[in-house]
Enzyme design. Sequence first.
Site, mmCIF file in Angstrom:
data_model
loop_
_atom_site.group_PDB
_atom_site.id
_atom_site.type_symbol
_atom_site.label_atom_id
_atom_site.label_comp_id
_atom_site.label_asym_id
_atom_site.label_seq_id
_atom_site.Cartn_x
_atom_site.Cartn_y
_atom_site.Cartn_z
ATOM 1 N N ASP A 1 35.344 -21.108 -40.952
ATOM 2 C CA ASP A 1 34.152 -20.243 -40.928
ATOM 3 C C ASP A 1 33.077 -20.817 -40.006
ATOM 4 O O ASP A 1 32.361 -20.075 -39.335
ATOM 5 C CB ASP A 1 33.590 -20.062 -42.337
ATOM 6 C CG ASP A 1 34.544 -19.243 -43.202
ATOM 7 O OD1 ASP A 1 35.432 -18.574 -42.616
ATOM 8 O OD2 ASP A 1 34.420 -19.284 -44.436
ATOM 9 N N SER B 1 62.705 5.775 -44.221
ATOM 10 C CA SER B 1 62.831 4.865 -45.354
ATOM 11 C C SER B 1 64.192 4.176 -45.290
ATOM 12 O O SER B 1 64.907 4.301 -44.303
ATOM 13 C CB SER B 1 62.622 5.605 -46.670
ATOM 14 O OG SER B 1 63.483 6.684 -46.728
ATOM 15 N N LYS C 1 62.428 -8.127 -48.840
ATOM 16 C CA LYS C 1 61.818 -6.814 -48.861
ATOM 17 C C LYS C 1 60.422 -7.000 -49.442
ATOM 18 O O LYS C 1 60.262 -7.229 -50.640
ATOM 19 C CB LYS C 1 62.639 -5.848 -49.716
ATOM 20 C CG LYS C 1 62.112 -4.447 -49.673
ATOM 21 C CD LYS C 1 63.126 -3.486 -50.213
ATOM 22 C CE LYS C 1 62.716 -2.038 -50.034
ATOM 23 N NZ LYS C 1 61.320 -1.727 -50.088
ATOM 24 N N ARG D 1 51.684 4.594 -43.005
ATOM 25 C CA ARG D 1 52.940 5.312 -42.859
ATOM 26 C C ARG D 1 52.760 6.809 -43.131
ATOM 27 O O ARG D 1 53.377 7.644 -42.495
ATOM 28 C CB ARG D 1 53.968 4.735 -43.827
ATOM 29 C CG ARG D 1 55.267 5.472 -43.841
ATOM 30 C CD ARG D 1 56.274 4.768 -44.727
ATOM 31 N NE ARG D 1 57.581 5.359 -44.596
ATOM 32 C CZ ARG D 1 58.004 6.392 -45.319
ATOM 33 N NH1 ARG D 1 57.202 6.928 -46.211
ATOM 34 N NH2 ARG D 1 59.201 6.894 -45.136
ATOM 35 N N LYS E 1 68.004 -4.208 -53.968
ATOM 36 C CA LYS E 1 66.820 -4.428 -54.811
ATOM 37 C C LYS E 1 67.204 -5.202 -56.062
ATOM 38 O O LYS E 1 68.221 -4.889 -56.701
ATOM 39 C CB LYS E 1 66.222 -3.084 -55.196
ATOM 40 C CG LYS E 1 65.643 -2.343 -54.011
ATOM 41 C CD LYS E 1 64.210 -2.009 -54.290
ATOM 42 C CE LYS E 1 63.840 -0.656 -53.811
ATOM 43 N NZ LYS E 1 62.660 -0.134 -54.441
ATOM 44 N N CYS F 1 72.699 23.697 -80.170
ATOM 45 C CA CYS F 1 71.593 23.658 -79.219
ATOM 46 C C CYS F 1 70.264 23.657 -79.975
ATOM 47 O O CYS F 1 70.045 24.525 -80.823
ATOM 48 C CB CYS F 1 71.677 24.863 -78.288
ATOM 49 S SG CYS F 1 70.227 24.999 -77.226
ATOM 50 N N CYS G 1 74.833 23.299 -73.726
ATOM 51 C CA CYS G 1 74.692 24.565 -74.434
ATOM 52 C C CYS G 1 75.355 25.617 -73.553
ATOM 53 O O CYS G 1 74.929 25.832 -72.424
ATOM 54 C CB CYS G 1 73.218 24.912 -74.632
ATOM 55 S SG CYS G 1 73.015 26.603 -75.226
ATOM 56 N N CYS H 1 70.403 31.115 -73.467
ATOM 57 C CA CYS H 1 69.579 30.086 -74.108
ATOM 58 C C CYS H 1 68.189 30.042 -73.467
ATOM 59 O O CYS H 1 68.049 29.924 -72.250
ATOM 60 C CB CYS H 1 70.257 28.731 -73.974
ATOM 61 S SG CYS H 1 69.215 27.380 -74.541
HETATM 62 S S1 IVH Z 1 62.704 -2.480 -41.861
HETATM 63 C C1 IVH Z 1 63.786 2.003 -41.289
HETATM 64 N N1 IVH Z 1 62.282 -4.688 -43.167
HETATM 65 O O1 IVH Z 1 60.403 -1.053 -47.191
HETATM 66 C C2 IVH Z 1 63.739 0.546 -41.341
HETATM 67 N N2 IVH Z 1 61.302 -2.704 -44.015
HETATM 68 O O2 IVH Z 1 61.615 0.966 -48.857
HETATM 69 C C3 IVH Z 1 62.454 -0.036 -40.907
HETATM 70 N N3 IVH Z 1 59.948 -3.032 -46.028
HETATM 71 O O3 IVH Z 1 59.646 1.649 -45.104
HETATM 72 C C4 IVH Z 1 61.868 -0.961 -41.881
HETATM 73 N N4 IVH Z 1 60.229 -5.201 -46.181
HETATM 74 O O4 IVH Z 1 57.964 -0.326 -45.178
HETATM 75 C C5 IVH Z 1 62.051 -3.371 -43.128
HETATM 76 N N5 IVH Z 1 61.980 -6.735 -44.191
HETATM 77 C C6 IVH Z 1 61.738 -5.433 -44.151
HETATM 78 C C7 IVH Z 1 60.928 -4.780 -45.108
HETATM 79 C C8 IVH Z 1 60.746 -3.401 -45.007
HETATM 80 C C9 IVH Z 1 59.641 -4.141 -46.718
HETATM 81 C C10 IVH Z 1 59.481 -1.676 -46.355
HETATM 82 C C11 IVH Z 1 59.288 -0.739 -45.185
HETATM 83 C C12 IVH Z 1 60.179 0.427 -45.487
HETATM 84 C C13 IVH Z 1 60.309 0.331 -46.973
HETATM 85 C C14 IVH Z 1 61.527 1.058 -47.479
#
Ligand code: IVH
Length: 674
Positions: free
Chosen positions: A38, A83, A116, A137, A316, A410, A428, A433
């Site tokens: 800072d 996505s 992720k 997004r 996941k 039912c 059913c 129904c």
């Molecule tokens: S690649 C279409 N890499 O997860 C692929 N996405 O659930 C481009 N996300 O929309 C994205 N970590 O916003 C990528 N290591 C990672 C990520 C990641 C989180 C997000 C991202 C995506 C979403 C999908």
Amino acid sequence: MPGDSERERYERLKREIARHDRLYFVEARPEISDRDYDRLVEELKVLEAAHPDWVTPDSPSQRVGGEPIADFETVEHRVPMLSIENTYAEEGLREWDERVRKLLESVPPSYVAEPKVDGVAIALHYEGGLFARGATRGDGRRGDDVTANLRTVRAIPLRLDPPDGEPLPPLLEVRGELFMPFGEFARMNEERRAGGLDPFMNPRNSTSGMLKHKDPKVVARCRLSFLAHSVGATEGLPVRAHAQLLAFLRGAGMPTVPLAACRDVEAVATHIRDFEKVRATLGYATDGVVVKVDDFRQRERCGETSKAPRWVIAYKYEAEQAATRLRDVRLQIGKSGAVTPVAILDPVPLSGTTVSRASLHNFSEIARKDIRIGDCVVIQKRGEIIPYVVRAIPEERTGAEQPIVPPTTCPRCGTPLVRAEGEVALRCPSPDCAGRLVERLKFWGGRRQMDIQGLGEKIVEQLVAAELVTDIPDLYALTAESLVSLERMGELAAANLLGGIAASRGRGLARLLAGLAVPHVGHKVAELLAERFGDLAAIEGASVEELTAIPGVGEKIARSLGEWLRSERGKALLAGLRAAGVKTTADRPGAPTGPLAGKTFVITGTLTKMSRAEAHERIRALGGRPGDSLTRKTSYLVVGADPGGKVEKAREFGVAVLPEDEFCRMIDSPPPAA
Ligand code: IVH
């Protein structure tokens, strides 16, 4: 340093501050305390106050400026922000790997695996190396311009600074996750509590809250962070694979997600197991591992669906769980008559919301898991899916728990329930129904079907209970007089609903077909049918062969549709809709026109004159249909460089093989339309 001119000291300070940003955010090895940092910024500001003409937009002093924003402008994403497909099990990962290897034919892919990050996706535009614009997004096609807020985030460099000799791309759109590290989240909530404010639920919510804040000065006070994981629209980027991309970005001062190179799916699986053990130590929220094909040319070959690229999958981890008491089980009837059990729970917080209902799937599951009313149960929520009951905790039993007995009739109409061969669901079977009818009407009026404004659950229940509606066509005979007889239905609400119903008459064939809820006929199939036939009458007259000639329509779909159309109920329903003046044609009537109408194309290998996406676009524009999998119905296989086994398969199927040159000639001067 003594002897330095003020100007030299200023330039050196700027470089120093950028170096400390990089050490902190990119390399995670800060050399100085926040206080000392800072002080450097203060010193810089003093110099700038004396020499305002020295200030450039990438000066650290320019992170916060300007006044609160009235409204965020909408910006279009030139490359949509898609996505990612999810899986929760190793099996899903292996299936994906097989699909990818099949798409890539001969050359097996190398993968990269990254955390992720459970943050908020943003896109950062750099023009000539300078941070120019940042956007959320949004819906993937359009987002909000949140530049002013993002400028305050120190993890986002205001200038890209690749090492000497490395070129700076003229245009670079970096994509990644904005997030609040756990430590900062705790600090901020403490502050909020002290100020009498409600604490934020989780770091993700607080990040989106901050991102949408109208005053950048408030955003600047909280230390958000950022990790890049991909790129959008770019020009002149000197990389050909993902690992190279991240290395380039890091070299230019951009923090990126950590990456693990994996030579095959086995290595990916091992990495996923290892990462699960360490992810809690990262300091920010992650909910899985993203696995990607490394090589960009291979990615191009994999292609994408309308929702997600095929070259990436998210594994996941199991979601958060909570324990609570199961108070009761209610029965729910679906539009196909399936009767499913729903758990009524003591409310409990879980992943940011309060949960008081959860799915119990079906009665076989309940029996298998021996779940009883009064049990303490574990519930879990994954992604956007509704929470479900994972298991009972038998150790907590008092003996007062009651077994859950599957219904035999039912709950709505009393008809004995049936279980079809090989199915778990109780159904059913009564077409009359009221419970089923309510669900069918709600679905018909749903946003993706006929989109009837004002037709909410309560009103549908009232309409059915008062027997004003006994099937879908009756909606179109409703009048203001009949509606105002319903409880709490004023003239205005009645007029709105009638307006909504009237407007739904013109939605067109695809939505009508989807709204009928014929088993196996979803939106995608409904669109294919509407596009191919253009008119309901033509679909009614189509044979199974004609239906299955459409890529994407298989035997099962064609048979289910045929049966439905021939059934007395189906015929009566369609007659009723026609009599009610509901439009039964598509907006683009008839089969697609154009010189390539009726022709399907599959591309294999790498095209040299255009990208696959461009080729698909041209095919569509000329009335043809691009496809992914080669079948006997495919008209042409277009062959680029390094083709794989598809060529042989095409010969075997008798599908015409088109070298790229010939394909180009065909789309440049297409044959006259048939
Ligand atoms: S690649 C279409 N890499 O997860 C692929 N996405 O659930 C481009 N996300 O929309 C994205 N970590 O916003 C990528 N290591 C990672 C990520 C990641 C989180 C997000 C991202 C995506 C979403 C999908």
